[in-house]
Design a protein around this motif. Sequence first.
Motif: not given
Length: 65
Positions: A13-35
């Motif tokens: 359950a913890l591993i799934l929670e961590l992956l879900e959090r990563e999945r939630y945060e990645l689009p913002a990281e992609i959007h703000h990345t210039r390179t």
Amino acid sequence: MIAQPSLTQPEWALILELLERERYELPAEIHHTRTTDVREDLRRRMETVDSLLARLRRATSGAAA
């Protein structure tokens, strides 16, 4: 080959929670990345996270049944 650990249900359950959090945060990281190269790396990472989430959800839901 890497040995596969035996995990408890709370550990899965913890591993799934961590992956879900990563999945939630990645689009913002992609959007703000210039390179372009870094953006593509992040997109590949998101695909990997999506794949892992799908596989682990199937595996853990089957184990709970």
